[in-house]
Scaffold this active site. Sequence first.
Site, PDB file in Angstrom:
ATOM      1  N   ASP A 269      -7.325   0.427  -5.053  1.00  0.00           N
ATOM      2  CA  ASP A 269      -6.320   0.529  -4.002  1.00  0.00           C
ATOM      3  C   ASP A 269      -5.287   1.528  -4.503  1.00  0.00           C
ATOM      4  O   ASP A 269      -5.197   1.817  -5.692  1.00  0.00           O
ATOM      5  CB  ASP A 269      -5.697  -0.835  -3.706  1.00  0.00           C
ATOM      6  N   GLU A 617       5.112  -6.963  11.444  1.00  0.00           N
ATOM      7  CA  GLU A 617       4.114  -7.436  10.481  1.00  0.00           C
ATOM      8  C   GLU A 617       3.187  -6.290  10.107  1.00  0.00           C
ATOM      9  O   GLU A 617       2.795  -5.488  10.948  1.00  0.00           O
ATOM     10  CB  GLU A 617       3.311  -8.611  11.049  1.00  0.00           C
TER      11      GLU A 617
END
Length: 872
Positions: A269, A617
Amino acid sequence: MKRTICFAVLIVAMQAKAQDYKTFPMWNTALPMEQRVNDVVSRLTLEEKVAQMLNATPAVSRLGIPAYDWWNEVLHGVARTPFRTTVFPQAIAMAATWDTNSLYRMADFSALEGRAVHNKAIEQGRTAERYMGLTYWTPNINIFRDPRWGRGQETYGEDPFLTASLGRAFVRGLQGEDPRYLKAAACAKHFAVHSGPEPSRHADNFNPTVYDLWDTYLPAFKTLITQSNVAGVMCAYNAVNTQPCCGNDLLMNDILRKQWNFKGYVTSDCWAIDDFFKYHKTHPDATSSAIDAVLHGTDVECGQTVYKTLVDAVNNKLITEAQLDISLRRLFTIRYQLGMFDPVSMVPYAQTPASVLESQPHQAHALKMAQQSIVLLKNTNNTLPLNKNIRKIAIVGPNADNRISVLGNYNGIPSKIATVVDGLREKLGSNVEIIYEKGVNFTNDTLLVYTDLKKQFAFNGQQGFKAEYYKGRELEGSPVTTRTEDAVDHSWQRGDIIATGLTATNFSARYTSTFTATANGSTMLEVEADDGYRLIINGKQVIDAWQRNRWGARTHKLETKKDSTYQVILEYWQGDDNANVAIRTGNFQRTDYAALTKKLSSADAIIFAGGISPQLEGEEMPVNAPGFNGGDRTSILLPAVQTNLLKALKATGKPVVFVMMTGSAIAIPWEDANLPAIVNAWYGGQSAGTAIADVLFGDYNPAGRLPVMFYKNDQDLPGFSSYAMDGRTYRYFKGTPLYPFGFGLSYTTFNYAAVKAPARLKKGEKLSISCKVTNTGKRNGEEVVQVYASYPGATGKAPLRMLKGFKRVALKAGETQAVTFTLNAEDLMLINEKDGSQYQPTGKLRISIGGGQPDVKNKTTSNVIDQFVTIQ
C-alpha cells in the site's frame, strides 16, 4: 559536404544502435514468455532493477522499455484519468445487487475503457503518468466487519462468501479470458486483517485469533488467489501479530507464497514500507525496511523512496541482486501478460478504440446496476411506488442534489451525472411541480446562502480574478499562464489541460481579486478545495489549509463596510488525483423549520434525500464533524439534525419517503418506526438519480439486498479496534438487527416450495438443494434466492449461520422457476479453533433456502424453508 555526410552517417549509426535491442530474446514473440522475462531481467543494471521496483518506473531506452506507473484504480469504473469514463455504483452498492453476472459485465466494460485510456496514453506519450496503466489496484475484498469504517464503502460487504463470489466475478471480467493476454491486471487488497480505524492505520497492530483469521479475514483472498488467478495482491498498512503486513512471515511467506503458491506480484500500500520504521518502529531505518519487505515478497513499493536504498543494500551485501531478480521476474511477467512487449497486432485488447469510453452499452449497464442496487427497506401501506399523476412533489435534503455523493470515492468523472433532483425532473417533466430545498447540511442546520460572486469581485476594473498557474506545488518561478477568470470554481481530472504546457497534476495557482462590500456588516468567504490552500485578505492569512487537506470547505467571516474594498488572494496547490478549487461568498442562516414545512406542505408527497456522503466517510480524511472522525464514524446513528427535520416533515401529514445514501450501515430507529417508506440507494454512480426515480415511481421493481447488517444503535457494536468477530456481522451477532443481512423488500411477493435435498450425506460429498420459487404478486420482479448453512449441534466455535449460495432470478407475475444449488465439501466445513484448518462435523446440518435468512422477518418473501441433512 563531407561534414554533412559524416553527420548523416553518425545519425544512421546511432539509430541502428538504438534498434539493436529488437534483436534481444526479450523482444522475440516466438520464444516462451518465461525466457523473454529472464532475458530482460538479465540485461538490467542494479540501478535499473531497483528503479523498476518502484510504482513509477522510468524508461530504459537502451532496451526499449517504456516508462510505466503501476498505480491505477478501477473500483467502480476507471478512476482518476484525464478522460471521461463510465462511473458505476460504488462497490458496496454493486454488492447489494447480489448479481455476479452484472459485476462481471461491469468489470469487463471497465477493462475495455481502461484499455482505451492506456492506448490514448501511448498515442500521447503519457505512459509514465499515474492512472494511465493497466495494473489496477482493485478489488478491495477486506471484510466490512464494522459499519464505522469509512472505507467499507469500497468493499463487497461483511460476508466472506458473498465477497469471494463477487470478487471472483470482478477478477474474471477485468482480466479477461484470453489464453495468452490479460485484458487488465486485478489486485486483491488489502492483505490482510484490514478494516479500520483510519486515523491509526499506519501504526495499528492486530492480533486476530487463528479462528477469526481463517474463518473471516482470509477466505476471500484464498478464493481469488487459488481459484481466480488474480494477478496482484496489495499488502496492508497495519501489522498483524507485531509484524507489518508487507513484511509478515505468516501472511506473506507462509500463507501467500507457500500454502497458496501465489505466483503474481505484490505491491505495498502507498508509503506502507515507510511505516515499518516511522510508525510501527519494527525496523531501525529505511534500508532494513526495504530489505525485509523484498525478502517477504513485496515486489513493488508504492511510495518511491524506501526501495531506492536497495542499491546500497546490494553493494553492501545486505541483500543479493538475485533476490531482487525474483521480484523483477514477477513484475515483468505481468507486463508481458498485458502485451506491453508485443506488437499491437498480436494483442487484441491493444486495439480497443477510444469510442468504448462512455459507450451506450456501458452507460446502460451503469443505470441497470444502480437500479439493481437499491434496497427497499420499508413500504407501509404500499406508499411506494408513487403515482406519476401527482400535482406537486417536494425533494429535500443534503443529498438531493449532491454530485459528490452519487459518485462515491475512488471514482472517475462521467460526462453526465444524475442526482435525485435531476432524476425526478427527467422522470416527471413539466407536468409535475417540483420543489427543491436543501433544508439542512449533513450534521447541522446552518446553511451558507450564497450571493452572486460576480457582482463583488474584480481585478483592475475587470470582473473576476487574476489567475496565475505554476508548475509544481510551491508557486515557484514564473507562471506558465496568467489570465482573467470570471470566478474560481474549477473541477479538473488528473491530467486535464489547464493551459499550454500545464496539466492538472502537480501544479499550483494564485487567484487575486478585489472584493467590494455592498453593505455594512459581515460576509462569509468560503473556500472549498482538495489538497492544499490558503486565503489571504489585505495581506493577512486568514485560512491556512496548505498541508494536504484532501477535500473540504472552510469559511472566514469578513467584517465589511459598504463600498469598502478588500484584496483577496487564494493560493492553491494540487498534487495527485483530481483538482477542485472554488471560492464563494454568502452568509450563514439557520434553517427555519416552520417556514420550510409551510412551503412544502402543499406538496402531495415529500422525498427526503439524506444519509451521509463520501465527504464525511472515506480514506484517512481530515473530517471532524459530529459523529465522524478521520474518515470513520464515531456513531452509526443518522445525524440528529436530519432526524429532527424528518420529524418536522412528518408533522405536515404528507407521506414522507426517506431516500438514504450511504456507503455503510446507518442506524435509523426513529425513521423505521415512524416513516412509511425508506429506500437505501447507497452511492449509485452516474445514473443514481435516474435509478432512484425509476424505483420511486414504479418503473423498476427494487430487488437489492443488504450486503451488511444494519444495527439498531451504537450499543450493539463491539469496540472498533477489536478484530475479534464475536458479536459482529450477521454470522456472530446474537441480537436483533434493524435490518438483517440479505434483507430487501419488493413491490411483489414470493413463495418457496418443493425443496429437495438429501436426508443424509457422507463427508466430502457435494450437496445439491433445489426449490421452486413463485412470484405470487401482481408485478413482475426479481428475487434473490439465498442459501444458508449452520450446524445447530456444533461443539466447537461456529457461525450462527453462513451464506453458501445465492442467485438473482427474474420472475413475471405468477411465474414459477426452479432453482438449484450445488454446495461442495469445502462449503460445508467449519474452522478448527486451534490451527485454522477446515473440518466437516458429523451430525445435523441445517440448510435454509428462501429470500433471506432463516428466523428473521421478511415481508415480501412469505417463507424460508429449512432442510436438515445428517452428515455421516
